[in-house]
Scaffold this motif. Sequence first.
Motif, short mmCIF file in Angstrom:
data_model
loop_
_atom_site.label_atom_id
_atom_site.label_comp_id
_atom_site.label_asym_id
_atom_site.label_seq_id
_atom_site.Cartn_x
_atom_site.Cartn_y
_atom_site.Cartn_z
N THR A 101 0.80 -1.22 0.00
CA THR A 101 0.00 0.00 0.00
C THR A 101 0.84 1.27 0.00
O THR A 101 2.00 1.27 0.43
N ASP A 102 0.22 2.36 -0.44
CA ASP A 102 0.84 3.69 -0.36
C ASP A 102 1.00 4.15 1.08
O ASP A 102 1.78 5.07 1.36
N TYR A 103 0.31 3.53 2.03
CA TYR A 103 0.38 3.95 3.43
C TYR A 103 1.75 3.69 4.07
O TYR A 103 1.98 4.10 5.20
N ARG A 147 2.88 -2.39 -4.57
CA ARG A 147 2.24 -1.33 -3.78
C ARG A 147 1.17 -0.65 -4.64
O ARG A 147 1.44 -0.25 -5.78
N ALA A 149 -2.97 1.61 -4.37
CA ALA A 149 -3.68 2.61 -3.57
C ALA A 149 -5.12 2.73 -4.04
O ALA A 149 -5.45 2.44 -5.19
N TRP A 150 -5.97 3.16 -3.12
CA TRP A 150 -7.35 3.54 -3.43
C TRP A 150 -8.08 2.44 -4.22
O TRP A 150 -8.69 2.68 -5.27
N GLY A 181 -3.90 11.22 -5.10
CA GLY A 181 -3.53 9.85 -5.41
C GLY A 181 -4.19 9.40 -6.69
O GLY A 181 -4.59 10.23 -7.52
N THR A 216 -0.69 1.67 -9.70
CA THR A 216 -1.99 2.26 -9.42
C THR A 216 -2.68 2.55 -10.74
O THR A 216 -2.15 2.28 -11.82
N ARG A 258 -4.29 9.94 7.05
CA ARG A 258 -4.16 9.52 5.66
C ARG A 258 -3.01 10.27 4.99
O ARG A 258 -2.75 11.43 5.31
N ALA A 262 -0.53 10.58 -1.96
CA ALA A 262 -0.39 9.13 -2.12
C ALA A 262 -0.02 8.75 -3.54
O ALA A 262 -0.22 7.62 -3.97
#
Length: 299
Positions: A101-103, A147, A149-150, A181, A216, A258, A262
């Motif tokens: 993940t982007d986290y 990785r 995201a969303w 993102g 992504t 958050r 991202a």
Amino acid sequence: MRVLIAGRTGQLAVELMERLPRDGHLVTALEPPDLDLADSAGIAAAVEATAPDIVVNAAAYTAVDKAESQRDLAFAVNATGAGLLAAAAAARGLPFVHVSTDYVFRGDGGAPYAEDAPTDPAGVYGESKLEGERAVLAANPRSIILRTAWVCSPHGNNFVKTMLRLGAERESLSVVDDQHGAPTFAHDLADAIARLIPGLVAAPAGSDAFGIFHLTGAPWTTWHGFAAAIFEGAAQRGQRVPRLVPITTAQYPTPARRPADARLDCGRIIRVHGIHPADWRRSLSRCLAALITPPETMS
């Protein structure tokens, strides 16, 4: 090829179960109690019994806010469990696909993050996923980490479905417009994994095929911009839509922080694997078509 998927009901797992058989793969998707990421012996037994050619980990603890108070559970699934599954694949010499993940980034870099950018998670979810990446890479040299995201799809809980539900209930809806993102649809992620599988099965340890990659959708937007596209598509399909109000992150506090930025640089997966980010706007249209029943036509 025989593909073992950890997870069966999540967004990506559902799409993989639909996509991979079209390429002739034999798919086995397992989740608890048949595959418990907290049970090392059970993981090894599941890999032994299914005898796959590759293992895909589509299982994760993704409750970002709840993770702040459920740290042990988040780490058990996202870190320890991921490492155990990668190790079980390594014991049989199998390649391993792991979704992250982007986290893992704080989100204040001011530019799209490359794979080698410094990681600095701002919350428990990101910390658990970063530890999972490290555990996977340490356990299995034939691992690829994607990785993303969303993530959205017609399945499970996600931003698209939440917007449609709230939009049907409210006259106006406030959505954060300062987090940047790119939406990623599980269908496109599954398609990318399907394209990766033959090369990963053939590639030896040490190959550039393995390691960390970003993938992504494209182009970049904000949550508000994504919501606007969702409601535009919903209106075109006869749905009632709300007035959309842009707000700041500070106006919508959440237990977990958050990433404000991202955006992930997807250049490496383009160069190494020839996989380009999919246009999320086309994928959104496909998703909305699956979620929205057309109004009945008057005869």
